[in-house]
Design an enzyme around this catalytic site. Sequence first.
Site, mmCIF file in Angstrom:
data_model
loop_
_atom_site.group_PDB
_atom_site.id
_atom_site.type_symbol
_atom_site.label_atom_id
_atom_site.label_comp_id
_atom_site.label_asym_id
_atom_site.label_seq_id
_atom_site.Cartn_x
_atom_site.Cartn_y
_atom_site.Cartn_z
ATOM 1 N N ARG A 163 30.409 37.947 44.147
ATOM 2 C CA ARG A 163 31.561 38.726 44.616
ATOM 3 C C ARG A 163 31.108 39.429 45.898
ATOM 4 O O ARG A 163 30.071 40.108 45.893
ATOM 5 C CB ARG A 163 32.040 39.757 43.583
ATOM 6 C CG ARG A 163 32.618 39.146 42.316
ATOM 7 C CD ARG A 163 33.246 40.208 41.423
ATOM 8 N NE ARG A 163 34.523 40.683 41.982
ATOM 9 C CZ ARG A 163 35.137 41.798 41.580
ATOM 10 N NH1 ARG A 163 34.570 42.574 40.665
ATOM 11 N NH2 ARG A 163 36.293 42.152 42.107
ATOM 12 N N ASP A 218 33.695 50.417 46.717
ATOM 13 C CA ASP A 218 32.892 49.201 46.622
ATOM 14 C C ASP A 218 31.926 49.067 47.785
ATOM 15 O O ASP A 218 30.929 48.351 47.681
ATOM 16 C CB ASP A 218 33.810 47.983 46.542
ATOM 17 C CG ASP A 218 34.555 47.949 45.220
ATOM 18 O OD1 ASP A 218 35.621 48.599 45.122
ATOM 19 O OD2 ASP A 218 34.041 47.322 44.275
ATOM 20 N N GLN A 223 43.387 46.970 36.100
ATOM 21 C CA GLN A 223 42.235 47.751 35.630
ATOM 22 C C GLN A 223 42.644 49.166 35.195
ATOM 23 O O GLN A 223 42.042 49.747 34.286
ATOM 24 C CB GLN A 223 41.156 47.858 36.716
ATOM 25 C CG GLN A 223 40.433 46.565 37.018
ATOM 26 C CD GLN A 223 41.040 45.810 38.188
ATOM 27 O OE1 GLN A 223 42.256 45.876 38.405
ATOM 28 N NE2 GLN A 223 40.227 45.090 38.937
ATOM 29 N N ARG A 247 32.478 44.288 35.531
ATOM 30 C CA ARG A 247 33.088 44.582 36.823
ATOM 31 C C ARG A 247 32.881 46.042 37.177
ATOM 32 O O ARG A 247 32.407 46.815 36.366
ATOM 33 C CB ARG A 247 34.579 44.269 36.794
ATOM 34 C CG ARG A 247 35.284 44.834 35.545
ATOM 35 C CD ARG A 247 36.649 45.436 35.774
ATOM 36 N NE ARG A 247 36.681 46.434 36.797
ATOM 37 C CZ ARG A 247 36.388 47.723 36.598
ATOM 38 N NH1 ARG A 247 35.958 48.163 35.421
ATOM 39 N NH2 ARG A 247 36.488 48.595 37.596
ATOM 40 N N GLY A 248 33.164 46.350 38.430
ATOM 41 C CA GLY A 248 32.913 47.708 38.907
ATOM 42 C C GLY A 248 31.651 47.684 39.740
ATOM 43 O O GLY A 248 30.627 47.127 39.303
ATOM 44 N N ALA A 249 31.708 48.259 40.934
ATOM 45 C CA ALA A 249 30.589 48.106 41.864
ATOM 46 C C ALA A 249 29.225 48.454 41.270
ATOM 47 O O ALA A 249 28.308 47.640 41.295
ATOM 48 C CB ALA A 249 30.875 48.928 43.129
ATOM 49 N N ASN A 257 37.792 49.729 48.736
ATOM 50 C CA ASN A 257 38.028 49.942 47.318
ATOM 51 C C ASN A 257 39.172 49.043 46.891
ATOM 52 O O ASN A 257 39.750 48.299 47.697
ATOM 53 C CB ASN A 257 38.330 51.423 47.033
ATOM 54 C CG ASN A 257 38.219 51.767 45.556
ATOM 55 O OD1 ASN A 257 37.212 51.498 44.919
ATOM 56 N ND2 ASN A 257 39.281 52.353 45.003
ATOM 57 N N LYS A 258 39.510 49.100 45.600
ATOM 58 C CA LYS A 258 40.549 48.232 45.065
ATOM 59 C C LYS A 258 41.818 48.225 45.900
ATOM 60 O O LYS A 258 42.245 49.281 46.384
ATOM 61 C CB LYS A 258 40.870 48.694 43.636
ATOM 62 C CG LYS A 258 41.851 47.854 42.865
ATOM 63 C CD LYS A 258 41.482 46.376 42.827
ATOM 64 C CE LYS A 258 40.057 46.185 42.419
ATOM 65 N NZ LYS A 258 39.517 44.843 42.701
HETATM 66 C C1 LIG Z 1 32.958 52.621 40.306
HETATM 67 S S1 LIG Z 1 33.698 51.049 40.374
HETATM 68 C C2 LIG Z 1 34.058 50.859 42.040
HETATM 69 C C3 LIG Z 1 35.226 49.919 42.288
HETATM 70 O O1 LIG Z 1 35.050 48.580 41.737
HETATM 71 C C4 LIG Z 1 36.327 48.131 41.249
HETATM 72 O O2 LIG Z 1 36.635 46.809 41.637
HETATM 73 P P1 LIG Z 1 36.678 45.619 40.515
HETATM 74 O O3 LIG Z 1 37.471 46.129 39.351
HETATM 75 O O4 LIG Z 1 37.334 44.463 41.243
HETATM 76 O O5 LIG Z 1 35.232 45.351 40.184
HETATM 77 C C5 LIG Z 1 37.306 49.069 41.881
HETATM 78 O O6 LIG Z 1 37.508 48.768 43.260
HETATM 79 C C6 LIG Z 1 36.538 50.368 41.709
HETATM 80 O O7 LIG Z 1 37.100 51.431 42.360
#
Ligand SMILES: CSC[C@H]1O[C@H](OP(=O)(O)O)[C@H](O)[C@@H]1O
Length: 353
Positions: free
Chosen positions: A99, A249, A208, A55-57, A259-260
């Site tokens: 996603r 994101d 997270q 996960r993570g963009a 973003n989250k």
């Molecule tokens: C550098 S990660 C960017 C972004 O992605 C995360 O979302 P997820 O945990 O659902 O993949 C989160 O929004 C981070 O800030």
Amino acid sequence: MGVENLPRSIALARADGGALAVRIVDQRRLPESLVYRDVMTCEEMIEAIQTLAVRGAPAIGVSGAAALALYAANESEATSSACLVSELETIASSVSSARPTAVNLAWGVERALSCAREAACESVSARDVAKLLAGDVQAMIEEDEAANRAIGMYGAALLGRGSRVLTHCNAGSLATAFYGTALGVVYSAFEQGKIERVYADETRPVGQGARLTAWELGRAGVPCTLICDSMAASVMAAGKIDAVIVGADRICANGDTANKIGTYGLAVLARHHGIPFYVAAPASTLDMALSCGAEIPIEERDPSEVSPCIPEGVSVYNPAFDVTPAELISSIVTERGVFAPSSIMEADRACSE
Ligand SMILES: CSC[C@H]1O[C@H](OP(=O)(O)O)[C@H](O)[C@@H]1O
């Protein structure tokens, strides 16, 4: 101690027997266990993305390209590069749609398709296209780490000595190929002796921050205080925060940023308390095709993430992201420097050069 004490969240590997594998940290197992998992097929990678094993963009951007590389290496029986390209074009949308919010995923898939199409024009064999795809995934991993280290350098220059930083979700090394974006700024500033403490929002509903950011910072030796999301306002009001730094994101042409979920509220609080609000993101997160945040698709996830016990007749709303308007963002930190949200198109051009 330090960021070098962190694992690589995604890497190319060889499984027993020599087949191409993508070795990921299964982030669902943290913080209790550091477990690596070898992903061998496109479908397995889609499942890993959807279940947040990876996960993570930026990390899912690499994973999107890796899904196509795994298909080409381990699944396709195409006898020509043209047939392989056709097969990759058929499966691409199933990967990109795993996603919807992080533009990086579609960006990574499109980069892999372009790599395969260019190779096919050179009349190389399907086998050689597969090798080139794997090689370009490795290049993406290296490029992402380099971008994150540059983001860290530029972002650290925004912070003074003794900085107390609030962050949300995990935009750390785990969310990227390595080093992180928002936490990349923290790691760079920490190496310069500028970080007094990081306050990490737990980030409901998936946690997270509590599970991943606190784990990363603890492992890297960065002083960290974990707080509930509901505590951020009081912590700011108590004068404990000098800057808010978050990841992204998807960033639109006007600087609106997805973003989250919970990020928008932090931006409103930061503005109310006169605290700078920084977004840290690489070029792969910029989406200049979208004019504003209203156009960003927001992923809605399973209700069970909010609570395992939903009373009968009660509905659940579980958007995984929200959009922070550009006017609430102080600066956007990219690998080509720090930009005002209104100038993010300059950043896109600079990053494309
Ligand atoms: C550098 S990660 C960017 C972004 O992605 C995360 O979302 P997820 O945990 O659902 O993949 C989160 O929004 C981070 O800030």
